[in-house]
Motif scaffolding. Sequence first.
Motif, PDB file in Angstrom:
ATOM      1  N   ILE C 134       0.707  -1.309   0.002  1.00  0.00           N
ATOM      2  CA  ILE C 134      -0.096   0.019   0.079  1.00  0.00           C
ATOM      3  C   ILE C 134       0.773   1.335  -0.069  1.00  0.00           C
ATOM      4  CG2 ILE C 134      -1.577   1.263   1.385  1.00  0.00           C
ATOM      5  CD1 ILE C 134      -3.195  -1.283   1.990  1.00  0.00           C
ATOM      6  N   ILE C 136       3.753   1.466  -1.405  1.00  0.00           N
ATOM      7  CA  ILE C 136       4.409   1.788  -2.809  1.00  0.00           C
ATOM      8  C   ILE C 136       3.230   2.265  -3.568  1.00  0.00           C
ATOM      9  CG2 ILE C 136       5.083   0.655  -4.889  1.00  0.00           C
ATOM     10  CD1 ILE C 136       6.550  -1.449  -3.131  1.00  0.00           C
ATOM     11  N   VAL C 137       1.800   1.985  -3.428  1.00  0.00           N
ATOM     12  CA  VAL C 137       0.917   2.478  -4.176  1.00  0.00           C
ATOM     13  C   VAL C 137       0.679   3.859  -3.844  1.00  0.00           C
ATOM     14  CG1 VAL C 137      -1.663   2.375  -4.700  1.00  0.00           C
ATOM     15  CG2 VAL C 137      -0.328   0.182  -4.714  1.00  0.00           C
ATOM     16  N   GLY C 139       3.052   5.940  -3.140  1.00  0.00           N
ATOM     17  CA  GLY C 139       4.088   6.758  -3.431  1.00  0.00           C
ATOM     18  C   GLY C 139       4.196   6.669  -5.131  1.00  0.00           C
ATOM     19  N   THR C 140       3.406   5.949  -5.612  1.00  0.00           N
ATOM     20  CA  THR C 140       3.607   5.885  -7.183  1.00  0.00           C
ATOM     21  C   THR C 140       2.998   7.078  -8.047  1.00  0.00           C
ATOM     22  OG1 THR C 140       3.294   3.504  -7.016  1.00  0.00           O
ATOM     23  CG2 THR C 140       3.234   4.339  -9.327  1.00  0.00           C
ATOM     24  N   PRO C 141       3.882   7.480  -8.763  1.00  0.00           N
ATOM     25  CA  PRO C 141       3.058   8.652  -9.623  1.00  0.00           C
ATOM     26  C   PRO C 141       1.926   8.247 -10.142  1.00  0.00           C
ATOM     27  CG  PRO C 141       5.581   8.313 -10.021  1.00  0.00           C
ATOM     28  CD  PRO C 141       5.023   7.319  -9.353  1.00  0.00           C
ATOM     29  N   ASP C 142       1.039   9.529 -10.293  1.00  0.00           N
ATOM     30  CA  ASP C 142      -0.270   9.049 -11.044  1.00  0.00           C
ATOM     31  C   ASP C 142      -0.258   8.828 -12.322  1.00  0.00           C
ATOM     32  OD1 ASP C 142      -1.422  12.577 -10.560  1.00  0.00           O
ATOM     33  OD2 ASP C 142       0.315  11.623 -11.211  1.00  0.00           O
ATOM     34  N   ILE C 143       0.727   9.294 -13.099  1.00  0.00           N
ATOM     35  CA  ILE C 143       0.921   9.050 -14.449  1.00  0.00           C
ATOM     36  C   ILE C 143       1.241   7.635 -14.864  1.00  0.00           C
ATOM     37  CG2 ILE C 143       3.193   9.843 -14.634  1.00  0.00           C
ATOM     38  CD1 ILE C 143       0.475  10.455 -17.132  1.00  0.00           C
ATOM     39  N   VAL C 144       1.971   7.066 -13.700  1.00  0.00           N
ATOM     40  CA  VAL C 144       2.170   5.480 -14.121  1.00  0.00           C
ATOM     41  C   VAL C 144       1.151   4.536 -13.801  1.00  0.00           C
ATOM     42  CG1 VAL C 144       3.669   3.585 -13.149  1.00  0.00           C
ATOM     43  CG2 VAL C 144       4.732   6.185 -13.344  1.00  0.00           C
ATOM     44  N   ILE C 145       0.158   5.056 -12.784  1.00  0.00           N
ATOM     45  CA  ILE C 145      -1.083   4.455 -12.305  1.00  0.00           C
ATOM     46  C   ILE C 145      -2.068   4.590 -13.655  1.00  0.00           C
ATOM     47  CG2 ILE C 145      -2.855   4.563 -10.887  1.00  0.00           C
ATOM     48  CD1 ILE C 145      -1.392   4.992  -8.599  1.00  0.00           C
TER      49      ILE C 145
END
Lengths: 327, 341, 338
Positions: C134, C136-137, C139-145
């Motif tokens: 959670i 990691i999710v 901290g992931t950039p929204d563009i990657v998501i």
Amino acid sequence: MLSRLRNPWPDHRAERMLGAVALFACLCVLAMIALVAQRAWPIFAHNGLSWLGSGGSLKAQIETMLATSAHPPASAFYFRAWPIIYGTLLITALAVLLALPLSVLSAVFIVELAPLRMRRVTVRVVRLLASVPSVVWGLIGILVLVPFFDNHIISPSERTSVEGTVQLTGAGLAPAVLVLAVMITPIMVALTCDALGAVPPAWREGAAALGVNRMRAIRAVTLRAVRPAIVAATVLATARALGEAIVISMVSGSNFFAPRPSDGLTFLFEPLRSLASTIVDYHEGTSAPALSAALYACALLLLFSAFALSVGGYLIKLPMRKYQTRG
Amino acid sequence: MSEFQQLSQAPPPSTRGTRPRAHTLRAHTPHADDPPEHATLSTSPFGTDHVPPVRTIVLDRPPEPVRPPEQREALRPVAGAAGPERLRLEDVSVSYGGASTLGRRGANAVRSVSLSIHQGEVLALIGPSGCGKTTLLRTLNRLTELTPGARRGGQILLDGEDVHDLEDTALRARVAMVFQQPNPFPMSIFDNVAFALREQSRRRPRRPELEPLVVDALRRAGLYDEVADDLHRPALRLSGGQQQRLCIARAIAPRPEVLLMDEPCSALDPISTGVIEELIHELRRDLAVVIVTHNLAQARRVADKVAFMYLGDLVEYGTADQVFEEPRAPRTRDYVRGAFG
Amino acid sequence: MSTLVSHPISAADRSGIGPRRGRGSSMRTWRWSDRLLLLAAWAAGLTLCAIAAAIVLYMGYRGIQYLSPELIFSRPQASLTQAGSGGFLDPLLGTMLLTVIGVAIAAPLAICSALWIVEYGRPNWLARVVESGIEIVAGTPDIVIAFFGLAIFQLHLLSFASETAEGGGVTGRSFLAAGAMMSLIALPPIFVTVRDGLQTVPSHMREAAFALGKTRIATIRRVLLPGVRSNIATGVTLGVSRIIADTAIVIVLLGSTLRISPQPGGAPVLGVLKGLGSTLTSYIYENSPAGEGGAPQKAYAAAFVLMLFVLALNLVVERISRAQARSSGFVTAVEGIV
């Protein structure tokens, strides 16, 4: 039968169900890594790891990729992404360097020095700013800051000095760094304020009782005690700056150009692009397989850098734990 | 080395915190306080022929009872060894501001106290909870100023100078304080003790200059032998009693003139309490010590002069013998005999 | 001889006692670094306040200048002129729809995960893996998501969620796709607040329920969940504010069509979900000089409305945490130092 309806599940079944749901986030992460890597694979297959380096005009490479259709030739996959990697590093590093001292000192001001009424208002405003959408920051940047730079800061001589290579339009490194720094400051201030407020008053009293003046007590005891929180806030802010696509896309000039420090002050006004803003700018081109692979490769790089950042933050905080344990 | 310091080193680490284990029958190590064995036989109510076998449960560590007061006499010196006057309080009153909640008397935490504190003496401030003794103590080094709305009246003279006219950092360099809960900073032991030395001076002293001072302070606080092997251990890993001694070392490192102690032993176990009381006994040669305590037995053991406060007023002030044996005020008599508080 | 001190009401009592503070430490005795720190702290604090005030005032000024009620309630139209291009009702509805989808998916997932972590959490390594996942999710950039969403929803397995073009390529863009990815954005805030809330529930509440013979799951339902109601509300509000602020996912997964364009030939609700549209954020982006239209006035107006939403959500969070602190005496992390 009614009793069967009323009785909830036995514990072990409930535990398994809840556990399965909890694993969902991990599955998402694994799926994310797997899918993004799979889509990015062609770039690695054709370039190896040298796609991280520089070579040739990135603009031309992207345009070649954009024009490809279902089965592109191998030459279309040629990709050297260094200009945008460099742009990402440059913007992120400068923004964090600017934001870190501003945030820590502002947090010290808010918690220790400001009068009480001012403190209440400021904390609320800081929290509000921390939740402002990035597109609004981009809007302010592009409608206020960029024209300001274009009309008032950049001088004609600076324009002519780089006339051959790139056109200075006001959108470039400086406005991007400024907007990004102002965007990540409230997050760091909020976290640092919380940490400063959590320092046990016993330590402040102890420092005061030892005849140490106020600023010295703040420096020697309080700031030392919140070092892990500052590291955590910096990691969070850096991750946010790294992945910020919209603001950079709006304010940085969107040019596959790597700003040259050798240009002197003009270096600050040269346009550039970052990994995230490239992905956003070309998102409609994912129907072209070569471009899609390139964009996914950039996304993979961003994913790993965010991951590396949190690991790095953990490693930095590790030696600080030694003195923090309350036995 | 006093008995108390021996005691504090006696238990091996493995037995700390373990529950007593019953051993099979085994002769236990004779202890000075145990009654001689034959005494149990002869005083048995069942007669001398039917006596149950003496079964002894031996602990891993023999229990150390706190010594009864009579045996502590030896610790207190002959009265009259007091040094020069360090602090003089004249008509000191303290209030925490705001509307008066106590009726006509006002919300004064401390009312019109006059005392004199000498080097070489331990002054104990006793009294029930809320009587203002901690407030008075904190006024002595102007720590009440950290509380907004605190007001002080009267005069406090440190070596003849009014405390009000001194800079607060200069004052606190000369009047040090130890708190109820040990509060070592989140640094190493060395940095804790060197803290005041480093931060009080204009120019940052270097390590070789600090080392002897730190070692000396730790020795005077009775902690050096226990931590000498590694002075860079985190201070928060020490035990409660060690942390409190560290705080004392930190307070006395800059050689203050007066040491204020706010119930320093209330959070500690009896062994550590004994160690610290022994320490106070040693420290008062160089300092004036003012100790606030709600533990009358401790005040008896430790104090030379005693001031009894009740609801902000100083009811009685005199030498320990007089206040405990022949109190003049009826309220003092009641408190000292345990009728209230 | 012990002195017996009587306690008359002294003059100090009657007149109110003397000066509050003695002489503070003069700055002459301070080291240079201390003076510098003081100056720098004041400068930084005042700068931050100035920037904050400037932004708030400027956005307010521009918003009031350009916002009118008809903008909020009229639908956008494709038009060459500013006057004819209508308002932003569709983007507004799009924002609300995405928020509902995102929270509807994220809230149960987050609450169940938090419950499992706090109440069960066996084996230990698995709990840590879930928490790291959670994080990691988060901290992931929204563009990657967003691109992950694209990759997932372009699989033929999930072609039901969006439109399938001729030639077999799944577009992968729809409200459902965007909403599903928005749930990933909203998951971490809800999870963290509910988990912290569950951890602050004192253990004697659980023990009392067990002593009465209730199973763990029954305790969760009857005792714990009602107890963390305000935490759930706070978490959901934080998740909502993150959803409405997100632009990258919207641009990539929702397209930026002017109006909500449901997929043709389907049930009404399902058609909308599978169709395209826009939100306030993508509307702002498209109307700014970075997008297609040069309509900064509309962009300012929409940005003002968005900021009002954010402000309202912030106030809701504050109110909830204050009410919770008052009723239970626990201090949540959200309340901070105020």
